[in-house]
Design an enzyme around this catalytic site. Structure first.
Site, short mmCIF file in Angstrom:
data_model
loop_
_atom_site.label_atom_id
_atom_site.label_comp_id
_atom_site.label_asym_id
_atom_site.label_seq_id
_atom_site.Cartn_x
_atom_site.Cartn_y
_atom_site.Cartn_z
N ARG B 72 0.82 -1.21 0.00
CA ARG B 72 0.00 0.00 0.00
C ARG B 72 0.86 1.26 0.00
NH1 ARG B 72 -4.49 -1.38 2.33
NH2 ARG B 72 -3.07 -2.85 3.25
N THR B 73 1.77 1.35 0.95
CA THR B 73 2.54 2.59 1.09
C THR B 73 3.45 2.81 -0.12
OG1 THR B 73 2.52 2.31 3.48
CG2 THR B 73 4.12 3.86 2.60
N LYS B 100 22.63 -4.22 9.02
CA LYS B 100 22.67 -3.30 10.17
C LYS B 100 22.95 -1.90 9.66
CE LYS B 100 22.22 -6.04 13.81
NZ LYS B 100 21.07 -6.85 13.40
N ARG B 122 11.61 3.09 3.87
CA ARG B 122 10.91 2.22 4.83
C ARG B 122 11.96 1.27 5.38
NH1 ARG B 122 5.88 -0.82 5.45
NH2 ARG B 122 4.94 1.24 5.39
N HIS B 150 5.41 6.80 11.34
CA HIS B 150 4.94 6.62 9.97
C HIS B 150 4.17 7.89 9.64
CE1 HIS B 150 3.64 5.02 6.31
NE2 HIS B 150 3.02 3.92 6.69
#
Lengths: 186, 326
Positions: B72-73, B100, B122, B150
């Site tokens: 979706r995002t 990392k 993200r 978010h």
């Protein structure tokens, strides 16, 4: 608030008579208002377009669809300055199809022609009108693009250092056009 | 003469964002939030044009860098970028335990070398966007970092609420679900309390952070108390993938106690709206008849997400005022 360096070039009566004259020209040139729609460029073009729609209704009895166009996202200087605040965007509202319509594009002042260029590009994204005609309250000259108005309220010769301010009841509380001598710093 | 909200010049108090990045709601002032929502309001109309595209971000390159799965995002950002005529590049990198900070920094510096203008990130680690913001010249947009923030989700939720209620100030907003693992919750609490809403959070005590009250919200484990007279009910997904161990006996038990049903909604205001950031677990946090009911604005949230992300992209594309020209 005219001071010594500004002059009122159109007062409220003059603006009203001018818009009435332009409305009659619209009817004459388009043989009525069938398939005609008005689209004003934000901010003041929108109010001029609405006034013309009211006058056209008085003359012909017909409602002329009227819309509002924000051209900010089509400006040719939008991302030229890589650094700095972005111009504020307002909503475009064209609640009708422009396909096969005669679009009367309305702005307050015609100057370089760059705003009109942006508006033409924006309109084409909404459809394929039969034609686009340009209405301006004031043409102050100094074009930088090959653009010409079809209906002109007043031709006003100016220097590039001067500024032309259109004030309208709806946004500024009174109707007048003022020619202002800008300070050198601006 | 009659004036609609769009008739007059909006009295936006500020006309630009102070930061070159959007890392979280915590950095935004209420005026900046209003500027984003007002700009999104103008962007929304573009989706209804025959040609859903404006030339504003022509020649700008936006990298969508996703270290966590997202449909979706990522799709919403990509559509927003394309509607603004930006060139988009999608990079999806599966997270592994050896990925990392160092690798993230290296990835970012390699991308930077190709001169993108913006990076949408993200990442599963909280603070990943802050790291990138320090080392990158590009504008960084946080599309979800770990359990931290978010911001665009909270902005699109606020936009959706404002669209229906015409305001945010003074509304009772009940947020129900997994309060422990949710970055959506944190961003929403920060935004809604900044804008003057009365925020209630509700969930099982095992999924309630101990210090949640310091955010200025009312916390309860009683759904009835949270829902009573609510203007907005926002349900959060039970994030099974982030849960190790027993937070509640079973999904059925969770639904029986906390699931939003039509019967429970009766306590809310008659014009209540139901929101969910997706993806929904039907029959867990929300009953199907509620998700598909007339008060549900869940699909509006998705549609509005594109407009809100267009607004953020546009406002950040100009760069920060203090930024030095390259």
């Amino acid at each position: 608030m005219p001071d010594s360096k500004s002059a009122v070039v159109m007062d409220a009566d003059r603006i009203a008579r001018t818009l009435t004259r332009i409305a009659h020209e619209i009817v004459e040139r388009n043989k009525g208002v069938d398939d005609v729609a008005l689209i004003g460029i934000r901010t003041r073009g929108v109010y001029i377009a609405r006034r013309l729609a009211r006058t056209l209704k008085q003359i012909t009895g017909d409602e002329v669809p009227t819309g509002a166009l924000d051209i900010t996202l089509y400006r040719d200087d939008l991302m030229r300055n890589a650094v700095g605040p972005q111009p504020v965007i307002r909503r475009t509202e064209i609640p009708f199809s422009i396909d096969d319509k005669k679009i009367l594009l309305v702005d307050d002042v015609l100057y370089t022609g760059r705003t009109t260029r942006a508006a033409l590009d924006a309109l084409i994204d909404f459809g394929r009108p039969k034609g686009i005609q340009l209405i301006v309250l004031v043409d102050r000259g100094h074009r930088e693009l090959p653009i010409k108005a079809d209906y002109v309220g007043k031709n006003l010769p100016t220097n590039p250092e001067e500024s032309v301010q259109v004030r309208l009841q709806e946004t500024d509380g009174n109707d007048e056009v003022v020619l202002q001598q800008e300070e050198a710093a601006i | 003469m009659s004036a609609t909200v769009h008739d007059v010049d909006q009295q936006t108090a500020v006309t630009s964002l102070r930061s070159k990045d959007l890392l979280g709601i915590s950095d935004l002032t209420p005026e900046e939030i209003m500027l984003i929502l007002d700009t999104a309001d103008a962007m929304q109309e573009i989706a209804s044009r025959p040609i859903k595209k404006v030339p504003a971000l022509r020649g700008k390159t936006v990298v969508n860098l996703f270290f966590e799965p997202s449909t979706r995002t990522r799709t919403s950002f990509e559509i927003a970028e394309k509607r603004l005529s930006a060139d988009t590049l999608n990079i999806a990198i599966a997270t592994s335990s050896v990925v990392k900070g160092e690798t993230l920094a290296d990835t970012a510096l390699n991308l930077e070398a190709m001169r993108p203008d913006m990076i949408v990130l993200r990442h599963s680690s909280s603070g990943a966007c802050h790291l990138l913001s320090r080392i990158c010249k590009s504008a960084i947009i946080n599309a979800g970092d770990g359990m931290h923030e978010h911001p665009t989700q909270a902005l699109l939720d606020a936009f959706t609420i404002r669209e229906r209620k015409r305001r945010l100030d003074g509304l009772k907003v009940a947020i129900i679900g997994d309060l422990l693992h949710s970055r959506v919750l944190r961003s929403n609490i920060l935004l809604l309390t900044k804008m003057g809403a009365d925020v209630w959070v509700c969930g099982p005590p095992t999924l309630m952070p101990a210090d949640i009250r310091r955010f200025g919200v009312t916390a309860t484990s009683s759904v009835d108390a949270a829902v009573k007279d609510a203007d907005v009910i926002m349900l959060l997904r039970i994030q099974l993938e982030r849960m190790e161990g027993a937070f509640f006996p079973s999904l059925r038990e969770y639904f029986n106690v906390f699931g939003m049903t039509e019967a429970r909604m009766q306590l809310a205001r008659p014009d209540v709206i139901i929101m969910h950031p997706g993806p929904m677990n039907r029959g867990v946090e929300i009953a199907s008849e509620v998700a598909d009911g007339p008060y549900s604005v869940i699909l509006d949230q998705v549609a509005n997400g594109v407009a809100v992300r267009m607004a953020v992209l546009y406002l950040l594309a100009g760069g920060a005022e203090h930024e030095e020209a390259a």
